[in-house]
Design a protein around this motif. Sequence first.
Motif, short mmCIF file in Angstrom:
data_model
loop_
_atom_site.label_atom_id
_atom_site.label_comp_id
_atom_site.label_asym_id
_atom_site.label_seq_id
_atom_site.Cartn_x
_atom_site.Cartn_y
_atom_site.Cartn_z
N ALA A 76 0.82 -1.21 0.00
CA ALA A 76 0.00 0.00 0.00
C ALA A 76 0.86 1.27 0.00
O ALA A 76 0.36 2.35 -0.35
N SER A 77 2.13 1.16 0.37
CA SER A 77 3.00 2.35 0.38
C SER A 77 3.47 2.77 -1.01
O SER A 77 4.01 3.86 -1.16
N SER A 79 2.30 4.33 -3.31
CA SER A 79 1.16 5.18 -3.63
C SER A 79 1.62 6.60 -3.99
O SER A 79 2.75 6.99 -3.69
N GLY A 259 -7.00 -6.43 -3.43
CA GLY A 259 -6.52 -5.29 -2.65
C GLY A 259 -5.07 -5.53 -2.30
O GLY A 259 -4.70 -6.60 -1.83
N TYR A 260 -4.22 -4.54 -2.60
CA TYR A 260 -2.79 -4.71 -2.39
C TYR A 260 -2.48 -5.07 -0.94
O TYR A 260 -2.93 -4.42 -0.02
#
Length: 361
Positions: A76-77, A79, A259-260
């Motif tokens: 999620a990082s 991004s 979803g990652y």
Amino acid sequence: MKEVTVPTASKKYTVFIESGLRHRVGRFLQDTLVKAPSSVFIISDSNVAQRYLTDVINSFESSIQIYEAVIPSGEASKSFSVYEQLLTKALESGLDRQSVIIALGGGVVGDIAGFVAATYMRGVRFIQVPTTLLAHDSSVGGKVAINHALGKNMVGAFHQPEAVLYDTETLFSLPNHEWRSGFAEVMKHGLIRRSDFYQWLVNEVTSFDGLSTELVNEMLERSIAVKAEIVTEDEKELGIRAYLNFGHTLGHAIETKLGYGRITHGEAVVIGMVFAMKLSEVVMQTTLPVEQFKAWLHSLQYQTDIPKELSAGDLLTVMKKDKKVEAGAIRMVLLRCVGEAVVKEVDDSTLLQAIEKALEG
């Protein structure tokens, strides 16, 4: 120490493989770089930083100005928001064109730190210091990127590192799911290019527990050599470098729809490789050792089936956004045989039928 040279058209650099290299990062920069860095910006994640960041900082002489940033661990990082935060930190720290960015961590850190390096002041030098098995693949070849909600790695660049310093001692603190994630890319290199390497892996790696440093170092050297050979031939993915995406078209779609972070990158790619092998038998009219491959994967605790909560239609929609799609046609990396890959256009109906069949088990 084992070394693999990566002589790309834009830059020639070396991958160094040895236990304990994190304690010598400062010395390597001094010996390797033509021009000494004006400052160093180390980017790491919350898991890696608490283990290894101090070791890397202490490897530098006190005269070098060092800045650091620690991002949350996980996919999620990768991004836009974290990317912007890192650029802000670089600007606030006064990094200039002679500064060097160090990516200390796994594939996520390497990808986003490399993208910061590629875009800050239109490009500054960076060093990869991978700490996961997965990063043996992503740290070599210069592909750096962040994710978009509509697709993985869709915003990025080609930006080669100055060097890759692979401290294999860091691998032995990894949990088994991280070994599974990284080992997917190791086996991939054998499947697409070196059947003898693939068979060596099947014979030598029957568990991730108790692997010797010598075996891991040899495995990495042989795997990275395949990646280096392909990248040297095709740096910008205009031809055979696409073979490195074996298993990734469906794998990325699974990551996107779940979803990652719900499933590791490598575990998704393994599912994608099993699917691609089955699809190869249909499209290429060949016979592959799919069942033997699955049995080996199961012994290593891999899941090989597409998660039942996903639908064939949704997965196909995401696959059509893949970077290898041309004029709306999905181009899949398939196998003629173990060790020989090919890229083929596969029509939507064939893919949809294949995914539906895979979901049925």
